[in-house]
Design a protein around this motif. Structure first.
Motif, PDB file in Angstrom:
ATOM      1  N   HIS A 212      16.217 -10.737  28.018  1.00 26.03           N
ATOM      2  CA  HIS A 212      15.280 -11.757  28.481  1.00 26.03           C
ATOM      3  C   HIS A 212      15.588 -12.112  29.933  1.00 26.03           C
ATOM      4  CE1 HIS A 212      14.122 -12.039  24.377  1.00 26.03           C
ATOM      5  NE2 HIS A 212      15.064 -12.872  23.978  1.00 26.03           N
ATOM      6  N   ARG A 213      14.576 -12.614  30.594  1.00 24.93           N
ATOM      7  CA  ARG A 213      14.825 -13.193  31.914  1.00 24.93           C
ATOM      8  C   ARG A 213      15.738 -14.408  31.767  1.00 24.93           C
ATOM      9  NH1 ARG A 213      11.108 -12.466  36.319  1.00 24.93           N
ATOM     10  NH2 ARG A 213       9.673 -10.755  35.930  1.00 24.93           N
ATOM     11  N   PHE A 356       0.777 -15.448  26.839  1.00 25.73           N
ATOM     12  CA  PHE A 356       1.569 -15.183  25.638  1.00 25.73           C
ATOM     13  C   PHE A 356       3.000 -15.665  25.875  1.00 25.73           C
ATOM     14  CE2 PHE A 356      -1.771 -11.973  25.027  1.00 25.73           C
ATOM     15  CZ  PHE A 356      -2.125 -12.232  23.709  1.00 25.73           C
ATOM     16  N   VAL A 357       3.526 -16.409  24.922  1.00 28.99           N
ATOM     17  CA  VAL A 357       4.867 -16.969  25.068  1.00 28.99           C
ATOM     18  C   VAL A 357       5.778 -16.546  23.925  1.00 28.99           C
ATOM     19  CG1 VAL A 357       4.156 -18.949  26.456  1.00 28.99           C
ATOM     20  CG2 VAL A 357       4.103 -19.120  23.945  1.00 28.99           C
ATOM     21  N   GLY A 358       5.378 -15.506  23.181  1.00 31.17           N
ATOM     22  CA  GLY A 358       6.188 -15.070  22.055  1.00 31.17           C
ATOM     23  C   GLY A 358       5.961 -13.615  21.719  1.00 31.17           C
ATOM     24  N   TYR A 359       6.760 -13.125  20.811  1.00 30.25           N
ATOM     25  CA  TYR A 359       6.730 -11.731  20.378  1.00 30.25           C
ATOM     26  C   TYR A 359       5.414 -11.407  19.690  1.00 30.25           C
ATOM     27  CZ  TYR A 359       8.104  -7.483  17.877  1.00 30.25           C
ATOM     28  OH  TYR A 359       8.163  -6.202  17.381  1.00 30.25           O
ATOM     29  N   GLN A 360       4.870 -10.211  19.976  1.00 30.72           N
ATOM     30  CA  GLN A 360       3.623  -9.754  19.369  1.00 30.72           C
ATOM     31  C   GLN A 360       3.924  -8.515  18.520  1.00 30.72           C
ATOM     32  OE1 GLN A 360       0.798 -11.749  19.991  1.00 30.72           O
ATOM     33  NE2 GLN A 360       2.426 -12.924  20.993  1.00 30.72           N
ATOM     34  N   ALA A 361       3.866  -8.668  17.208  1.00 25.67           N
ATOM     35  CA  ALA A 361       4.207  -7.565  16.303  1.00 25.67           C
ATOM     36  C   ALA A 361       3.139  -6.481  16.331  1.00 25.67           C
ATOM     37  CB  ALA A 361       4.374  -8.088  14.869  1.00 25.67           C
ATOM     38  N   GLN A 362       3.556  -5.264  16.023  1.00 27.74           N
ATOM     39  CA  GLN A 362       2.615  -4.157  15.940  1.00 27.74           C
ATOM     40  C   GLN A 362       1.555  -4.460  14.886  1.00 27.74           C
ATOM     41  OE1 GLN A 362       4.569  -0.421  15.311  1.00 27.74           O
ATOM     42  NE2 GLN A 362       5.589  -0.443  17.297  1.00 27.74           N
ATOM     43  N   GLY A 363       0.313  -4.107  15.219  1.00 28.39           N
ATOM     44  CA  GLY A 363      -0.778  -4.309  14.278  1.00 28.39           C
ATOM     45  C   GLY A 363      -1.494  -5.632  14.433  1.00 28.39           C
ATOM     46  N   THR A 364      -1.010  -6.512  15.316  1.00 30.71           N
ATOM     47  CA  THR A 364      -1.660  -7.811  15.500  1.00 30.71           C
ATOM     48  C   THR A 364      -2.625  -7.763  16.684  1.00 30.71           C
ATOM     49  OG1 THR A 364       0.103  -8.641  16.949  1.00 30.71           O
ATOM     50  CG2 THR A 364       0.347  -9.020  14.573  1.00 30.71           C
ATOM     51  N   ALA A 387     -10.158 -11.781  30.476  1.00 34.05           N
ATOM     52  CA  ALA A 387      -9.240 -12.848  30.866  1.00 34.05           C
ATOM     53  C   ALA A 387      -8.014 -12.263  31.550  1.00 34.05           C
ATOM     54  CB  ALA A 387      -8.817 -13.643  29.636  1.00 34.05           C
ATOM     55  N   LYS A 388      -7.392 -13.083  32.393  1.00 33.55           N
ATOM     56  CA  LYS A 388      -6.133 -12.690  33.001  1.00 33.55           C
ATOM     57  C   LYS A 388      -5.022 -12.946  31.996  1.00 33.55           C
ATOM     58  CE  LYS A 388      -3.532 -12.958  37.308  1.00 33.55           C
ATOM     59  NZ  LYS A 388      -3.450 -13.551  38.667  1.00 33.55           N
ATOM     60  N   VAL A 389      -4.208 -11.916  31.724  1.00 32.16           N
ATOM     61  CA  VAL A 389      -3.209 -11.998  30.658  1.00 32.16           C
ATOM     62  C   VAL A 389      -1.805 -12.078  31.261  1.00 32.16           C
ATOM     63  CG1 VAL A 389      -2.239 -10.855  28.635  1.00 32.16           C
ATOM     64  CG2 VAL A 389      -4.701 -10.701  29.090  1.00 32.16           C
ATOM     65  N   TYR A 390      -1.047 -13.071  30.813  1.00 32.14           N
ATOM     66  CA  TYR A 390       0.347 -13.246  31.230  1.00 32.14           C
ATOM     67  C   TYR A 390       1.230 -13.103  29.986  1.00 32.14           C
ATOM     68  CZ  TYR A 390      -1.856 -15.660  35.223  1.00 32.14           C
ATOM     69  OH  TYR A 390      -2.631 -16.002  36.303  1.00 32.14           O
ATOM     70  N   THR A 391       2.400 -12.508  30.170  1.00 29.16           N
ATOM     71  CA  THR A 391       3.356 -12.397  29.069  1.00 29.16           C
ATOM     72  C   THR A 391       4.690 -12.962  29.521  1.00 29.16           C
ATOM     73  OG1 THR A 391       2.266 -10.391  28.269  1.00 29.16           O
ATOM     74  CG2 THR A 391       4.476 -10.841  27.453  1.00 29.16           C
ATOM     75  N   ILE A 392       5.124 -14.039  28.863  1.00 27.88           N
ATOM     76  CA  ILE A 392       6.389 -14.695  29.193  1.00 27.88           C
ATOM     77  C   ILE A 392       7.338 -14.483  28.012  1.00 27.88           C
ATOM     78  CG2 ILE A 392       7.480 -16.821  29.995  1.00 27.88           C
ATOM     79  CD1 ILE A 392       5.115 -16.013  31.737  1.00 27.88           C
ATOM     80  N   ASN A 393       8.338 -13.619  28.161  1.00 24.57           N
ATOM     81  CA  ASN A 393       9.232 -13.298  27.046  1.00 24.57           C
ATOM     82  C   ASN A 393      10.480 -14.167  26.997  1.00 24.57           C
ATOM     83  OD1 ASN A 393       7.751 -11.211  25.812  1.00 24.57           O
ATOM     84  ND2 ASN A 393       8.385  -9.770  27.405  1.00 24.57           N
ATOM     85  N   GLY A 394      10.796 -14.849  28.093  1.00 25.29           N
ATOM     86  CA  GLY A 394      12.059 -15.573  28.157  1.00 25.29           C
ATOM     87  C   GLY A 394      12.152 -16.807  27.281  1.00 25.29           C
TER      88      GLY A 394
END
Length: 516
Positions: A212-213, A356-364, A387-394
């Motif tokens: 993670h960051r 997005f602020v969390g894990y995205q499981a396969q198939g979702t 839409a503009k998509v952001y992914t924050i994994n930290g």
């Protein structure tokens, strides 16, 4: 004594570990499958529920707790050991699940009635939830418990409110179940505990292939995403798990508000989320030093000035009429809940921002958007992703690779590390890292049974069945799920493809039966 792996084996969801000794049979967790393979929730349990003596539950997330009411439906009447916050969160999550399953069943049955098809029933109902809650026995952190020949202690796993890892002694063997481990640099729940000895360590590997960051970088990234989205002039949608992640996001937004940077009407569109937030306020003393310092300043970390909690469906729909707003809504992977309606209404607009602020499981749905899909099906309609998509994994409540390795390094002896709760390639990669450190590892297959005394696998589905047939069948089920609700709306060419697939599957079944 043997252990069998009936979930979270080379996948992230469905945690369920079945332990069987001469005198006792029990589970650690009994979770739902989510995303790819969720149809397995409908399959018969692989053990007689009434034969179980007890269940130890690590935490309330549905991929660890969600099939416990099904156990009750199938005859389980033993004790369910968990922390008090976990039990209270389970009540919220399970009842919400009942509501969603009933709504889905009603929707399906309206179509099935018209088609003359057999009606479907939810996996379980409120009665089973109430019975399951009545079987729950609260356990304090660090409290030594005994059930028959088994002793165990729940330690604070620093994952979500009430989450625990399990130290367990049975038949002269010590096992440690990590459950879901939190990071060491944790804003919400402190740090995971140090354990130095075990014979077996069943360790999660959700983020076993990445780091993670840093907290500083994550906050900077989130601030930039929110400010950029805010300047876009449209909706800012934040799909979020409504337990822990949503409370963390509310806290982070409060920090931005304190700096005078947030200038949007904010909505938390989840009745369940409001209840969960009240629980976090109730158990503030279990949270981290940073949260406690914020409280000592006379402030509530989960009270964002101007935040409106949305309860009724009518109020939720009314948000569609607002051009500019920030909306937090479940579910975190966009595979249900109120976020789906907001996505249908706004995902196709260029001034919408999706964070997005969390894990995205396969198939979702969330995973398909993160992977770059330009067109997705939402509630029966094709919707463009503009839409503009952001992914924050930290913000993850899971330890990353660095923290997982740090936690496993504390074990001074040489336990066997059983790597679970990670997608197959991730679990294998993390196991390789452990082996490079001189550790012995096992990455179990679904249904694998391991003898803890002989220290060897005694039964495992064939690699061919697990790796090829099962995965293809799960993929087929996933595609069928996407198509089946709108089958009447398919164009001629697509109908021809569906017909061909049906004929091929029927031929596969014929050949299998002939071989038998």
């Amino acid at each position: 004594m043997q252990i069998s792996f009936w979930g979270a084996a080379r996948e992230v969801t469905g945690s369920c570990y079945f332990l069987e000794g001469e005198k006792q049979r029990f589970l650690v967790d009994c979770g739902m499958f989510q995303g790819r393979g969720e149809h397995r929730n409908e399959q018969p349990l692989p053990f007689p529920a009434q034969s179980l003596d007890f269940v130890i539950l690590t935490h309330a997330h549905l991929d660890h707790s969600g099939r416990i009411p099904l156990l009750v439906k199938e005859g389980f009447r033993g004790k369910i050991y968990a922390t008090a916050p976990t039990i209270e969160l389970c009540e919220i999550l399970w009842l919400d699940t009942v509501k969603l399953m009933q709504e889905e069943a009603d929707r399906l049955n309206r179509k099935r009635k018209r088609a003359g098809q057999e009606l479907v029933e939810p996996l379980f109902g409120e009665q089973e939830v109430r019975e399951a809650l009545s079987l729950c026995e609260p356990v304090g952190y660090d409290q030594l418990m005994r059930h028959g020949e088994t002793e165990f202690v729940l330690r604070n796993a620093a994952h979500i409110l009430g989450a625990a890892l399990v130290e367990l002694w049975c038949s002269g063997i010590k096992l440690v179940f990590s459950g879901d481990l939190g990071p060491f640099d944790n804003v919400m729940e402190g740090s995971p505990p140090v354990i130095e000895e075990a014979d077996y360590v069943i360790v999660e590997s959700t983020y076993g292939n990445r780091r993670h960051r840093s907290l500083e970088d994550t906050r900077s990234e989130f601030k930039e995403a929110v400010l950029s989205a805010q300047s876009g002039g449209g909706k800012v949608l934040i799909p979020s798990f409504v337990v822990d992640r949503a409370q963390r996001i509310v806290y982070e937004l409060s920090l931005l508000k304190d700096q005078g940077l947030l200038d949007l009407p904010c909505y938390f569109d989840s009745p369940m989320g409001e209840k969960a937030t009240r629980l976090y306020e109730k158990y503030l003393s279990l949270l981290s030093g940073e949260i406690e310092r914020y409280v000592l300043q006379g402030r509530n970390p989960f009270h964002l000035s101007g935040l409106k909690y949305v309860s009724t469906p009518e109020d939720s729909k009314s948000i569609n009429d607002i051009d500019r707003a920030l909306v937090i809504a479940g579910s975190g992977m966009c595979n249900g809940g109120r976020i789906v309606h907001h996505l249908k209404h706004a995902l196709w607009r260029e001034n919408t921002s999706l964070i997005f602020v969390g894990y995205q499981a396969q198939g979702t749905l969330g995973r398909r958007i993160v992977d770059g899909a330009r067109l997705v099906r939402i509630l029966g309609e094709e919707v463009a992703v503009r839409a503009k998509v952001y992914t924050i994994n930290g913000f993850s409540a899971h330890a990353d690779q660095k923290d997982l390795l740090r936690w496993t390094d504390y074990f001074k002896n040489q336990p066997l590390f059983v790597v679970v709760h990670g997608e197959e390639s991730v679990a294998e990669q993390f196991a390789l890292l452990l082996r490079e450190k001189g550790r012995e590892t096992l990455v179990p297959h679904f249904g694998e049974r391991f003898d803890l005394v002989a220290r060897e696998t005694v039964a495992v589905p064939s690699e061919k069945t697990v790796s090829v047939s099962q995965r293809f069948l799960e993929g087929i089920m996933e595609e069928v799920t996407k198509l089946q609700e709108e089958i009447a709306d398919l164009d001629q060419d697509t109908e021809a493809l569906v017909r061909s697939a049906y004929l091929l599957l029927r031929e596969a079944t014929r050949r299998k039966n002939k071989a038998l």
